[in-house]
Design an enzyme around this catalytic site. Structure first.
Site, PDB file in Angstrom:
ATOM      1  N   TYR A  30       0.705  -1.166   0.007  1.00 16.04           N
ATOM      2  CA  TYR A  30       0.112   0.168  -0.076  1.00 16.04           C
ATOM      3  C   TYR A  30       0.688   1.202   0.094  1.00 16.04           C
ATOM      4  CZ  TYR A  30      -2.474   3.967   1.866  1.00 16.04           C
ATOM      5  OH  TYR A  30      -2.872   5.119   2.138  1.00 16.04           O
ATOM      6  N   SER A 112      -3.286  14.199   6.279  1.00 16.84           N
ATOM      7  CA  SER A 112      -4.158  13.455   5.293  1.00 16.84           C
ATOM      8  C   SER A 112      -5.549  13.543   5.866  1.00 16.84           C
ATOM      9  CB  SER A 112      -3.790  12.112   4.975  1.00 16.84           C
ATOM     10  OG  SER A 112      -4.948  11.559   4.211  1.00 16.84           O
ATOM     11  N   GLN A 133      -5.116  18.385   4.822  1.00 23.96           N
ATOM     12  CA  GLN A 133      -5.210  18.087   3.307  1.00 23.96           C
ATOM     13  C   GLN A 133      -6.871  17.596   3.424  1.00 23.96           C
ATOM     14  OE1 GLN A 133      -5.348  14.403   2.323  1.00 23.96           O
ATOM     15  NE2 GLN A 133      -6.500  15.134   0.631  1.00 23.96           N
ATOM     16  N   TYR A 135     -10.076  15.674   1.648  1.00 24.27           N
ATOM     17  CA  TYR A 135     -10.963  15.200   0.632  1.00 24.27           C
ATOM     18  C   TYR A 135     -12.439  15.284   1.026  1.00 24.27           C
ATOM     19  CZ  TYR A 135      -7.073  12.085  -1.112  1.00 24.27           C
ATOM     20  OH  TYR A 135      -5.975  11.533  -1.529  1.00 24.27           O
ATOM     21  N   THR A 161      -6.950  18.401  -2.519  1.00 27.04           N
ATOM     22  CA  THR A 161      -6.545  17.401  -3.618  1.00 27.04           C
ATOM     23  C   THR A 161      -7.413  17.311  -4.653  1.00 27.04           C
ATOM     24  OG1 THR A 161      -4.984  16.317  -1.755  1.00 27.04           O
ATOM     25  CG2 THR A 161      -5.312  14.954  -3.811  1.00 27.04           C
ATOM     26  N   LYS A 259      -3.658  20.498  -4.619  1.00 25.35           N
ATOM     27  CA  LYS A 259      -2.607  19.723  -4.852  1.00 25.35           C
ATOM     28  C   LYS A 259      -2.835  18.691  -5.938  1.00 25.35           C
ATOM     29  CE  LYS A 259      -0.339  15.984  -2.343  1.00 25.35           C
ATOM     30  NZ  LYS A 259      -0.874  14.742  -2.772  1.00 25.35           N
ATOM     31  N   SER A 281       1.871  17.550  -8.795  1.00 25.08           N
ATOM     32  CA  SER A 281       1.862  16.260  -8.227  1.00 25.08           C
ATOM     33  C   SER A 281       0.957  15.222  -8.931  1.00 25.08           C
ATOM     34  CB  SER A 281       1.260  16.464  -6.911  1.00 25.08           C
ATOM     35  OG  SER A 281       1.098  15.016  -6.128  1.00 25.08           O
ATOM     36  N   HIS A 283       0.208  12.424  -7.188  1.00 27.00           N
ATOM     37  CA  HIS A 283      -0.163  11.789  -6.154  1.00 27.00           C
ATOM     38  C   HIS A 283       0.870  10.345  -5.993  1.00 27.00           C
ATOM     39  CE1 HIS A 283      -3.911  11.366  -3.704  1.00 27.00           C
ATOM     40  NE2 HIS A 283      -3.141  10.407  -3.318  1.00 27.00           N
ATOM     41  N   ARG A 286       0.298   7.119  -7.872  1.00 24.00           N
ATOM     42  CA  ARG A 286      -1.088   6.287  -7.506  1.00 24.00           C
ATOM     43  C   ARG A 286      -2.212   6.537  -7.869  1.00 24.00           C
ATOM     44  NH1 ARG A 286       1.032   4.534  -2.585  1.00 24.00           N
ATOM     45  NH2 ARG A 286      -1.241   4.502  -1.207  1.00 24.00           N
ATOM     46  N   ASP A 314       5.748  17.268  -5.821  1.00 24.67           N
ATOM     47  CA  ASP A 314       6.046  16.194  -5.362  1.00 24.67           C
ATOM     48  C   ASP A 314       6.115  15.156  -6.210  1.00 24.67           C
ATOM     49  OD1 ASP A 314       3.706  15.043  -5.337  1.00 24.67           O
ATOM     50  OD2 ASP A 314       3.336  15.591  -3.533  1.00 24.67           O
ATOM     51  N   GLY A 315       6.787  13.707  -5.579  1.00 26.40           N
ATOM     52  CA  GLY A 315       6.852  12.721  -6.545  1.00 26.40           C
ATOM     53  C   GLY A 315       8.178  12.484  -6.855  1.00 26.40           C
ATOM     54  N   GLY A 316       8.718  11.164  -6.181  1.00 23.13           N
ATOM     55  CA  GLY A 316      10.057  10.487  -6.591  1.00 23.13           C
ATOM     56  C   GLY A 316      11.219  11.082  -5.796  1.00 23.13           C
ATOM     57  N   ARG A 338       6.975   9.054   0.388  1.00 26.02           N
ATOM     58  CA  ARG A 338       7.377   7.707   0.809  1.00 26.02           C
ATOM     59  C   ARG A 338       8.583   7.822   1.552  1.00 26.02           C
ATOM     60  NH1 ARG A 338       5.024   7.258  -4.259  1.00 26.02           N
ATOM     61  NH2 ARG A 338       3.507   5.633  -4.501  1.00 26.02           N
TER      62      ARG A 338
HETATM   63  C1  LIG Z   1       0.919   5.606   1.283  1.00 28.67           C
HETATM   64  C2  LIG Z   1       0.501   6.777   0.535  1.00 28.67           C
HETATM   65  C3  LIG Z   1      -0.623   7.647   0.930  1.00 28.67           C
HETATM   66  C4  LIG Z   1      -0.970   8.899   0.534  1.00 28.67           C
HETATM   67  N1  LIG Z   1      -2.167   9.527   0.973  1.00 28.67           N
HETATM   68  C5  LIG Z   1      -2.362  10.557   0.478  1.00 28.67           C
HETATM   69  C6  LIG Z   1      -3.675  11.195   0.865  1.00 28.67           C
HETATM   70  O1  LIG Z   1      -4.425  10.679   1.654  1.00 28.67           O
HETATM   71  N2  LIG Z   1      -3.837  12.406   0.283  1.00 28.67           N
HETATM   72  C7  LIG Z   1      -2.956  13.013  -0.637  1.00 28.67           C
HETATM   73  O2  LIG Z   1      -3.549  14.195  -1.081  1.00 28.67           O
HETATM   74  N3  LIG Z   1      -1.803  12.421  -1.178  1.00 28.67           N
HETATM   75  C8  LIG Z   1      -1.578  11.186  -0.603  1.00 28.67           C
HETATM   76  N4  LIG Z   1      -0.649  10.744  -1.127  1.00 28.67           N
HETATM   77  C9  LIG Z   1       0.314  11.320  -2.124  1.00 28.67           C
HETATM   78  C10 LIG Z   1       1.432  12.118  -1.399  1.00 28.67           C
HETATM   79  O3  LIG Z   1       0.789  13.110  -0.609  1.00 28.67           O
HETATM   80  C11 LIG Z   1       2.489  12.463  -2.202  1.00 28.67           C
HETATM   81  O4  LIG Z   1       1.708  13.186  -3.543  1.00 28.67           O
HETATM   82  C12 LIG Z   1       3.286  11.550  -2.885  1.00 28.67           C
HETATM   83  O5  LIG Z   1       3.473  10.673  -1.623  1.00 28.67           O
HETATM   84  C13 LIG Z   1       4.406  12.121  -3.409  1.00 28.67           C
HETATM   85  O6  LIG Z   1       5.354  10.904  -3.888  1.00 28.67           O
HETATM   86  P1  LIG Z   1       6.659  10.087  -3.257  1.00 28.67           P
HETATM   87  O7  LIG Z   1       5.919   9.489  -2.329  1.00 28.67           O
HETATM   88  O8  LIG Z   1       7.397   9.591  -4.550  1.00 28.67           O
HETATM   89  O9  LIG Z   1       7.195  11.264  -2.519  1.00 28.67           O
HETATM   90  C14 LIG Z   1      -0.051   9.279  -0.503  1.00 28.67           C
HETATM   91  C15 LIG Z   1       0.958   8.782  -0.811  1.00 28.67           C
HETATM   92  C16 LIG Z   1       1.336   7.689  -0.150  1.00 28.67           C
HETATM   93  C17 LIG Z   1       2.649   6.961  -0.713  1.00 28.67           C
END
Ligand SMILES: Cc1cc2nc3c(=O)[nH]c(=O)nc-3n(C[C@H](O)[C@H](O)[C@H](O)COP(=O)(O)O)c2cc1C
Length: 399
Positions: A30, A112, A133, A135, A161, A259, A281, A283, A286, A314-316, A338
Site C-alpha cells: 500500500y 491527510s 489536506q 478530501y 487534492t 494539490k 503532483s 499523487h 498512485r 512532489d513525486g519521486g 514515501r
Molecule cells: C501511502 C500513501 C498515501 C497517500 N495518501 C495521500 C492522501 O491521503 N492525500 C493526498 O493528497 N495524497 C496522498 N498521497 C500522495 C502524497 O501526498 C504525495 O503526493 C506522494 O507521496 C509524493 O510522491 P513520493 O511518495 O514519491 O514522494 C499518499 C502517498 C502515499 C505513498
C-alpha cells in the site's frame, strides 16, 4: 542502536527494505505501490536522472542556508512532509509522530483526511506549521466540520487534492486483499492472513493500538466518525470540482493550496480560484497511470503561473540532489511522501527523524558541492536539461 540509526542506513533507499521486513506485505505494498502498470511511479524517480548539475567550483562555502519561505512561513528545510493516508497502519504513532518530527526539524507537516489520529492531537504534537489536506469523502457537511475543527486547532493552510476523482487502481492492494483486511468479514480475511501472522511485531503493535481505526476527522452529522470501510467508494462519491472551491474558500479564509496540478491550464485555473500555492503532483504515481513525472511538467507550470502563486512539487524525491534539482527548476519547496513514510514504517518517529536528517545532510552537501550559498540562490543556471528538452514558454507573454 536501533535499526534506523545503524551505520547501514545512509540513504533513504536503505530505509525501504527495513520497512518491507517490518510491515505485512499488504501494508508495505500500500505504501510502496502505484497505479496499474506503475509507469508514473517509476518515471517520478527516473526523471531526476535526466537532470544534471552545473557546479561552480573553487568557491568558499563555510555555511549554507537551507531555509525557505513558503506561504509566509519560514521553514528551516526546503522539504515538507506530504499527506500520507493510513500512516497509523505503518506505526501506531503514525500522523502524530510524523508531525512531531517535522516540527522538531523546523518544517511543515500536511495531515491527510485519511488519518487515524484526531487532527487536534496531530496539531498539538508539532511545534511547526501543520496544514490540513481535504478530501470531500463523507460529504460537504462533514468537510465543513473538519475545516472548522482544523481552523480552531490552529492548522495554518488547507490543501485540497484534486487528482482523486476516483481512487487509482493499485493492483498490489487488490491482490493482497487490502480491502478485505481493512473492512471485510472475518471469513473474507482468511486467505490473506498468512502475510500478517509472519509479522508478529507489527501485529502486536496494531492490535494493542486497537486495530483498524475509524476516521476521526471525517465526522458525518448525525452518524459520527466515518468507519474506515471502503475509502475508495467514499472518494468516488465525493469528487471535488472547481465549483467546490467557492464554498471551500468561504469556509476557509486562510491560505489555500491546490494539490495535484499537472498542466499549465489547471495551474491558471487554481490561480483564478484564489489558490495561494499549487502542488505539481501525480499523487506519487498512485492515481492516473501514464501521466508524466511531476518533475517533467514542473517547468511548464512554473512558466504558466509566472510567479503569481507559489509552486511546490512532489513525486519521486528520494535524495537531497532531487530536492535541489526541483528547486533549480522553479519549485519553492518540495513535498516528500514515501521518503519519510519508509522511515515511519521502519522505525516509527525515530525513522522519520532519520529520514529527515539524511535528506537535510544530502541537501546541504549538494549545495556546497554546487558552490551555491543557499537554497534561495538556486536557479536554472545550476542544471542542464536533457538534450532536446524545450524550454517552456509563458503563453501569456507571447505577443
Ligand atoms: C501511502 C500513501 C498515501 C497517500 N495518501 C495521500 C492522501 O491521503 N492525500 C493526498 O493528497 N495524497 C496522498 N498521497 C500522495 C502524497 O501526498 C504525495 O503526493 C506522494 O507521496 C509524493 O510522491 P513520493 O511518495 O514519491 O514522494 C499518499 C502517498 C502515499 C505513498
Amino acid at each position: 542502536m536501533s535499526r534506523v540509526n545503524s551505520s547501514q542506513v545512509v540513504s533513504i533507499p536503505d530505509l525501504r527494505p527495513i520497512a518491507k521486513r517490518r510491515l505485512p506485505r499488504v501494508v508495505f505494498d500500500y505504501l510502496d505501490g502505484g497505479a496499474e502498470g506503475e509507469f508514473t511511479l517509476r518515471e517520478n524517480c527516473r526523471a531526476f536522472e535526466d537532470i544534471t548539475f552545473r557546479p561552480r567550483h573553487a568557491v568558499s562555502m563555510p555555511a549554507c542556508s537551507l531555509s525557505v519561505r513558503v506561504l509566509d512561513f519560514d521553514l528551516s528545510l526546503p522539504f515538507i512532509l506530504a499527506p500520507v493516508g493510513y500512516s497509523r497502519l505503518m506505526h501506531p504513532e503514525g500522523e502524530i509522530g510524523a508531525a512531531r518530527c517535522a516540527g522538531a526539524a523546523g518544517t511543515a507537516y500536511i495531515l491527510s483526511t485519511i488519518s487515524g489520529h484526531r487532527l487536534e492531537d496531530v496539531k498539538a504534537a508539532s511545534k511547526g506549521p501543520v496544514w490540513y489536506q481535504l478530501y470531500l469523502m463523507g460529504g460537504r457537511a462533514a468537510a465543513e466540520g473538519s475545516i472548522a475543527r482544523a481552523r480552531a486547532a490552529g492548522f495554518s493552510a488547507l490543501v485540497v487534492t484534486i487528482d482523486t476523482a476516483v481512487s487509482g487502481m493499485r493492483e498490489r492492494d487488490l491482490r493482497n486483499g487490502m480491502k478485505e483486511l481493512m473492512s471485510g468479514s472475518v471469513f473474507s480475511k482468511i486467505p490473506f492472513l498468512p502475510q500478517i501472522v509472519t509479522r508478529p511485531g507489527w501485529l502486536v503493535r496494531f492490535l494493542l493500538d486497537g486495530g483498524v481505526p475509524d476516521l476521526p476527522n471525517v465526522v458525518i452529522p448525525g452518524q459520527g466518525p466515518m468507519p474506515m470501510i471502503d475509502v475508495a467508494a467514499a472518494l468516488a462519491s465525493s469528487t471535488v470540482t472547481w465549483q467546490d472551491m467557492r464554498w471551500i474558500r468561504q469556509a476557509w479564509s486562510g491560505p489555500l493550496i491546490i494539490k495535484g496540478v499537472l498542466t499549465g491550464e489547471d495551474a491558471r485555473r487554481a490561480l483564478d480560484e484564489g489558490a495561494s500555492a499549487i502542488v505539481v503532483s501525480n499523487h506519487g504515481g498512485r492515481q492516473l497511470d501514464c501521466v508524466p513525472a511531476s518533475l517533467e511538467v514542473l517547468p511548464e507550470i512554473v512558466a504558466a503561473v509566472n510567479g503569481r502563486i507559489e509552486v511546490l512539487v512532489d513525486g519521486g524525491v528520494r535524495r537531497g540532489t532531487d530536492v535541489v534539482k526541483a528547486i533549480c527548476l522553479g519549485a519553492r519547496a518540495v513535498l516528500i511522501g514515501r521518503a519519510y513514510a519508509y522511515g515511519l514504517a521502519a522505525g516509527g518517529p525515530e525513522g522519520v527523524a532519520r529520514a529527515i536528517a539524511i535528506l537535510r545532510g544530502e541537501v546541504e552537501r549538494t549545495l556546497k558541492l554546487l558552490g551555491c550559498p543557499s537554497i534561495r540562490a538556486l536557479d536554472r543556471s545550476y542544471v542542464n536539461l536533457p538534450a532536446g528538452r524545450r524550454e517552456p514558454v509563458n503563453e501569456e507573454l507571447r505577443v
